[in-house]
Write a protein that holds these residues in place. Structure first.
Motif, PDB file in Angstrom:
ATOM      1  N   LEU A  72     -12.256   4.244  -5.513  1.00 25.03           N
ATOM      2  CA  LEU A  72     -11.666   4.827  -6.721  1.00 25.03           C
ATOM      3  C   LEU A  72     -10.202   5.171  -6.492  1.00 25.03           C
ATOM      4  N   ARG A  73      -9.892   5.760  -5.347  1.00 25.72           N
ATOM      5  CA  ARG A  73      -8.511   6.125  -5.030  1.00 25.72           C
ATOM      6  C   ARG A  73      -7.615   4.893  -4.902  1.00 25.72           C
ATOM      7  N   ILE A  74      -8.163   3.836  -4.322  1.00 27.05           N
ATOM      8  CA  ILE A  74      -7.403   2.591  -4.177  1.00 27.05           C
ATOM      9  C   ILE A  74      -7.038   2.033  -5.547  1.00 27.05           C
ATOM     10  N   ILE A  75      -8.020   2.020  -6.449  1.00 28.63           N
ATOM     11  CA  ILE A  75      -7.779   1.492  -7.803  1.00 28.63           C
ATOM     12  C   ILE A  75      -6.795   2.390  -8.550  1.00 28.63           C
ATOM     13  N   GLU A  76      -6.911   3.705  -8.366  1.00 31.87           N
ATOM     14  CA  GLU A  76      -5.978   4.642  -9.006  1.00 31.87           C
ATOM     15  C   GLU A  76      -4.546   4.366  -8.546  1.00 31.87           C
ATOM     16  N   ALA A  77      -4.372   4.126  -7.232  1.00 28.98           N
ATOM     17  CA  ALA A  77      -3.038   3.843  -6.687  1.00 28.98           C
ATOM     18  C   ALA A  77      -2.492   2.536  -7.256  1.00 28.98           C
ATOM     19  N   GLU A  78      -3.346   1.525  -7.376  1.00 28.78           N
ATOM     20  CA  GLU A  78      -2.925   0.243  -7.944  1.00 28.78           C
ATOM     21  C   GLU A  78      -2.554   0.402  -9.417  1.00 28.78           C
ATOM     22  N   THR A  79      -3.267   1.278 -10.116  1.00 28.89           N
ATOM     23  CA  THR A  79      -2.974   1.533 -11.534  1.00 28.89           C
ATOM     24  C   THR A  79      -1.613   2.187 -11.690  1.00 28.89           C
ATOM     25  N   VAL A  80      -1.335   3.180 -10.851  1.00 29.18           N
ATOM     26  CA  VAL A  80      -0.019   3.840 -10.886  1.00 29.18           C
ATOM     27  C   VAL A  80       1.089   2.837 -10.585  1.00 29.18           C
ATOM     28  N   GLU A  81       0.843   1.971  -9.613  1.00 34.67           N
ATOM     29  CA  GLU A  81       1.827   0.954  -9.236  1.00 34.67           C
ATOM     30  C   GLU A  81       2.095  -0.004 -10.401  1.00 34.67           C
ATOM     31  N   GLU A  82       1.045  -0.401 -11.107  1.00 34.13           N
ATOM     32  CA  GLU A  82       1.205  -1.319 -12.235  1.00 34.13           C
ATOM     33  C   GLU A  82       1.936  -0.646 -13.392  1.00 34.13           C
ATOM     34  N   VAL A  83       1.625   0.622 -13.654  1.00 28.78           N
ATOM     35  CA  VAL A  83       2.332   1.366 -14.706  1.00 28.78           C
ATOM     36  C   VAL A  83       3.823   1.455 -14.369  1.00 28.78           C
ATOM     37  N   ASN A  84       4.133   1.747 -13.111  1.00 23.64           N
ATOM     38  CA  ASN A  84       5.541   1.836 -12.700  1.00 23.64           C
ATOM     39  C   ASN A  84       6.243   0.489 -12.835  1.00 23.64           C
ATOM     40  N   ARG A  85       5.514  -0.589 -12.528  1.00 24.67           N
ATOM     41  CA  ARG A  85       6.103  -1.931 -12.680  1.00 24.67           C
ATOM     42  C   ARG A  85       6.449  -2.209 -14.142  1.00 24.67           C
TER      43      ARG A  85
END
Length: 227
Positions: free
Chosen positions: A188-201
């Protein structure tokens, strides 16, 4: 005097002058111009201002031939329907980045829900078990340090192997992440981090597009302020 006369004539002939939705976006334009990443709220205000500029241009250039100055002002207002629509597609009314901003973001958020449900279902089965009720302070699932946990009475700590993330002020309750959900929480934490990264992109990409048209927007903003 001529400008004032034209404005009075417009007010007399029109039910409504489209002055709404325009924000003071000068700081945001400056930030984008030097390569800064704008927040979703800043981009939302830019999108709203673009819409205001377009509506005002349509309003002023669609007037009769008796006006000269204000229609000329209107002709210099920025109209960028492509960027306006893209900002509308990517951003929600509360300043949030929408799932529609990218297929990857939609997929990540869908995965988030799946894993959140798995973790909660697993923990709900533990807290609702009649066998475990006497060991728990309350039959609830809560969050500590961004991890799903259950409130275990201090004296029964040994019965629930896992990670202790917090304790109550009295020390009588430990908030434990059972081993059964550690791996699910990790994913879950890994996916959350990837989500934040995609939003920032997405925010970075949109900010770059604002940078490209910042001068046009500054000109439009000056005219809209005068109007």
């Amino acid at each position: 005097q001529q400008i004032t006369s034209e404005a009075v004539q417009l007010l007399t002939e029109s039910d409504r002058v489209p002055l709404g939705g325009v924000f003071d976006i000068r700081d945001s334009l400056k930030k984008a111009s030097i390569g800064g990443i704008l927040t979703a709220q800043e981009l939302l205000e830019i999108g709203s201002t673009l819409r205001g500029s377009r509506l005002m241009r349509e309003f002023l250039t669609g007037t009769g031939n008796s006006l000269t100055i204000l229609p000329e002002w209107g002709g210099r207002l920025a109209v960028l329907p492509g960027l306006e629509k893209e900002l509308e597609r990517c951003l929600g009314p509360e300043g949030e980045v929408l799932d529609s901003a990218s297929p990857k973001l939609r997929s990540l958020r869908s995965q988030l829900k799946v894993y959140q449900n798995r973790v909660r279902d697993k923990l709900e089965s533990i807290v609702k078990s009649s066998e475990n009720s006497k060991y728990l302070q309350e039959p609830i699932v809560s969050i500590r340090n961004d991890r799903y946990v259950i409130p275990v009475k201090q004296e029964y700590r040994a019965l629930f192997p896992g990670i202790v993330h917090d304790q109550s002020a009295s020390g009588a309750t430990l908030f434990i992440e059972p081993l059964a959900v550690v791996e699910l929480n990790n994913q879950l934490r890994i996916i959350e981090a990837e989500t934040v990264e995609e939003v920032n992109r997405i925010l970075k990409e949109l900010s770059g597009k604002v940078k490209e048209i910042a001068d046009q927007l500054r000109t439009a903003l000056d005219i809209l302020a005068r109007l």
